[in-house]
Motif scaffolding. Structure first.
Motif, short mmCIF file in Angstrom:
data_model
loop_
_atom_site.label_atom_id
_atom_site.label_comp_id
_atom_site.label_asym_id
_atom_site.label_seq_id
_atom_site.Cartn_x
_atom_site.Cartn_y
_atom_site.Cartn_z
N MET A 97 -0.54 50.66 -75.10
CA MET A 97 0.64 50.07 -75.71
C MET A 97 1.13 48.90 -74.86
O MET A 97 1.17 49.00 -73.63
CB MET A 97 1.74 51.13 -75.82
CG MET A 97 3.02 50.65 -76.45
SD MET A 97 4.30 51.95 -76.48
CE MET A 97 4.85 51.90 -74.76
N TRP A 98 1.48 47.80 -75.52
CA TRP A 98 2.11 46.71 -74.79
C TRP A 98 3.42 47.22 -74.22
O TRP A 98 4.15 47.93 -74.91
CB TRP A 98 2.39 45.55 -75.76
CG TRP A 98 3.04 44.37 -75.10
CD1 TRP A 98 2.42 43.29 -74.57
CD2 TRP A 98 4.45 44.18 -74.89
NE1 TRP A 98 3.35 42.43 -74.04
CE2 TRP A 98 4.61 42.96 -74.22
CE3 TRP A 98 5.60 44.93 -75.19
CZ2 TRP A 98 5.85 42.47 -73.85
CZ3 TRP A 98 6.84 44.45 -74.83
CH2 TRP A 98 6.97 43.23 -74.16
N HIS B 120 -0.87 47.43 -71.19
CA HIS B 120 -2.23 47.19 -71.69
C HIS B 120 -3.08 46.37 -70.74
O HIS B 120 -4.28 46.19 -71.00
CB HIS B 120 -2.13 46.39 -72.99
CG HIS B 120 -1.62 44.99 -72.76
ND1 HIS B 120 -0.29 44.73 -72.53
CD2 HIS B 120 -2.26 43.81 -72.63
CE1 HIS B 120 -0.13 43.44 -72.31
NE2 HIS B 120 -1.31 42.86 -72.36
N GLY C 204 5.01 48.70 -80.56
CA GLY C 204 3.80 48.58 -81.39
C GLY C 204 3.68 47.22 -82.04
O GLY C 204 2.62 46.58 -81.96
N THR D 90 5.22 44.47 -81.19
CA THR D 90 5.08 43.45 -80.15
C THR D 90 3.62 43.34 -79.73
O THR D 90 3.10 42.23 -79.52
CB THR D 90 5.96 43.78 -78.94
OG1 THR D 90 7.32 43.90 -79.35
CG2 THR D 90 5.85 42.70 -77.87
N GLY D 91 2.95 44.49 -79.63
CA GLY D 91 1.52 44.49 -79.31
C GLY D 91 0.70 43.80 -80.39
O GLY D 91 -0.26 43.08 -80.09
N ILE D 92 1.06 44.03 -81.66
CA ILE D 92 0.36 43.36 -82.76
C ILE D 92 0.46 41.85 -82.62
O ILE D 92 -0.53 41.12 -82.70
CB ILE D 92 0.93 43.82 -84.12
CG1 ILE D 92 0.65 45.30 -84.36
CG2 ILE D 92 0.34 42.98 -85.27
CD1 ILE D 92 1.38 45.87 -85.56
N GLY E 160 -1.48 48.74 -82.07
CA GLY E 160 -0.07 48.57 -82.39
C GLY E 160 0.24 49.09 -83.79
O GLY E 160 1.32 49.67 -84.02
N CYS F 219 10.10 45.32 -88.46
CA CYS F 219 8.80 45.68 -87.88
C CYS F 219 7.67 45.48 -88.90
O CYS F 219 6.59 44.99 -88.56
CB CYS F 219 8.81 47.13 -87.41
SG CYS F 219 9.83 47.42 -85.94
#
Length: 526
Positions: A241-242, A245, A298, A300-302, A334, A444
């Motif tokens: 997860m960011w 990572h 999640g 943010t990771g995307i 994410g 989101c």
């Protein structure tokens, strides 16, 4: 198949790789050496992983698929191991764990087949095969055990073999990458162990089924909040997860091909599996409190993963193709975290589907990139775009077609496996569980949707540059033909292509397994 037979099959699936690893360390009998001892031990790896895969198929075939069958623990065995600590050898599978178990057995078998013909440069093949089998044993045990402490042991068991696979058989920068991998994951695991012990002692048992049935009623709200924070931190590092990572791109870039395949295809799934198997049913109040934060991390990771990939894909960036696919995994996982955070059956089913799809598609992509590196000596995108023979459609059309297939599957093209997980998680974000902020989840969902557009952009840029070539690339007129897909590569990659198409066209086959089990977990395993 009766339950006794299924118990034996599941036990054999977990134990056989470990016995095979031990056997790999001994010299082969004279009649089995073949042309050389190295060939014999590589053949041993194919035989053991093949047998494990066959057993996993037998287990799946004997699984009760009727009505609520996937929601029930099957092939369940429960034997006392360390009574003083309350540790029992409790094994079992349901609709959540069975697909991951079969995926693990399949990918490890394909890696063994690939390595038989394309063994990475490094020390003794004997050590390589032994480590591969220990790694398989740990991964399979993670999805089969139903005791918190056994889960932790299996979760940690994979770290040492993966560390050595990266450090001894990896490419440039393998030493620092291997250390970064093990330090990040070990630090996360220490925190996770504290959370698992807290749950076990406060809940009165380490049995995951009993704790799920209890649905957190034996844990105070404060205990649940601390447990989710501690256990979730360890799981989030492995997911990844960011912003936890940063070990992943280095590990993937340095790892040998089979290491990257198993790291992306299985190890990342162990973290998200822990969220679904442990935290959702055991600490529901804690998960409800932290769910919006999980969703935010999640998405943010995307966004971060997609932007990082776009930066690597642009001309002149000297981006590494393996590194790009690693960053794409941050984005894809994410979506899994977003689905879990909705706390709805739709979202969790979407997350589990995305897990399997990512394992199939990213496993294929890392196989393909490994083949490219073997042929060209590099995974640098600028070098590939201008290197002799790099326009794959002209010089290696089947390899180019497979790379394009993997790219469009990864970007979520309808009709392929990558589509359903992303679609279901965004659909769930539109209507999250009661008690969660719908406006926040709508934001989101919008960010995740924008991330899918960025994903399509960078993957299409990769296809254009590698498969079609760059007209302005230096040396573009001096292209040498590359070897196209070989027979052993067809054997290793065809199952992944087939399953990617099958899952995309017939998603009910997988959702029919996971949905009853997810409904039961969200209801507290009752």
């Amino acid at each position: 198949m009766n339950q006794t037979a299924m118990q034996l099959v599941l036990a054999a699936i977990v134990v056989l790789p470990l016995l095979g690893a031990l056997a790999a360390l001994f010299p082969a009998p004279p009649g089995l050496k073949g042309k050389s001892p190295d060939q014999a031990v590589l053949r041993h790896g194919v035989t053991v992983t093949g047998a494990v895969f066959v057993l996993s198929v037998v287990l799946a075939a004997g699984f009760d698929h009727d009505a609520d069958g996937p929601a029930t623990m099957q092939a369940e065995s429960d034997v006392s191991w360390i009574p003083a600590l309350g540790i029992r050898l409790h094994l079992g599978v349901d609709g959540v764990s069975l697909p991951l178990l079969v995926l693990t057995a399949l990918l490890t078998f394909l890696c063994a087949v690939y390595s038989y013909f394309a063994m990475p440069a490094g020390p003794s093949p004997r050590a390589f095969v032994a480590l591969l089998l220990v790694l398989e044993g740990g991964m399979l045990a993670t999805f089969a055990v139903l005791n918190l402490l056994l889960f932790f042991l299996a979760f940690e068991m994979v770290l040492i073999p993966m560390y050595f696979l990266i450090a001894r058989w990896g490419g440039a920068g393998r030493g620092p990458a291997a250390w970064k991998f093990i330090l990040y994951t070990l630090l996360g695991s220490v925190v996770m162990l504290l959370g698992l012990l807290l749950v076990g002692f406060k809940g009165g048992t380490f049995d995951m089924v009993a704790l799920a049935t209890d649905n957190g009623s034996g844990l105070t709200r404060t205990t649940q909040l601390i447990a989710v924070l501690a256990i979730g931190a360890g799981l989030a590092v492995k997911t990844p997860m960011w912003p936890l990572h940063s070990w992943l791109p280095d590990a993937h870039t340095a790892a040998p091909t089979v290491g990257s395949v198993l790291l992306a295809g299985v190890l990342l799934k162990m973290g998200t599996y822990g969220f679904v198997r442990i935290l959702l049913p055991v600490a529901p109040d804690g998960m409800e409190t932290y769910a919006p934060f999980l969703a935010a991390f999640g998405v943010t990771g995307i966004l971060y993963g997609s932007l990082a990939c776009l930066a690597l894909a642009r001309n002149g960036a000297r981006g590494d193709l393996k590194r790009l696919i690693a960053y794409s995994s941050v984005g894809h996982m994410g979506f899994v975290l977003l689905g879990i955070s909705t706390l709805t059956p739709t979202g969790v089913n979407g997350a589990l589907f995305a897990n399997i799809a990512h394992g199939l598609i990213t496993g294929l992509l890392f196989f393909l990139v490994g083949a490219l590196k073997e042929r060209t000596g590099t995974t640098d995108l600028d070098a590939l775009a201008g290197r002799t023979g790099a326009a794959l459609y002209g010089s290696a059309p089947r390899l180019g077609a497979l790379l394009a297939f993997g790219a469009v599957a990864s970007l979520g093209l309808p009709g392929l496996a990558g589509f359903w997980g992303e679609m279901l998680t965004m659909f769930a974000a539109y209507d999250p569980a009661a008690g969660l902020s719908r406006p926040a989840y709508l934001v989101c969902m919008a960010v995740a949707g924008f991330g899918t557009l960025l994903t399509a952009a960078y993957l299409l840029v990769v296809v254009r540059r590698v498969c079609m070539g760059d007209r302005k690339a230096p040396g573009a007129g001096d292209r040498r033909p590359l070897g196209d897909v070989r027979r052993y590569e067809i054997a290793a990659w065809s199952p992944l292509v087939t399953l990617t198409v099958l899952a995309g066209l017939w998603p009910a086959a997988l959702l029919g397994l996971t949905d009853p089990a997810v409904q039961k977990l969200l209801a507290g395993g009752s």
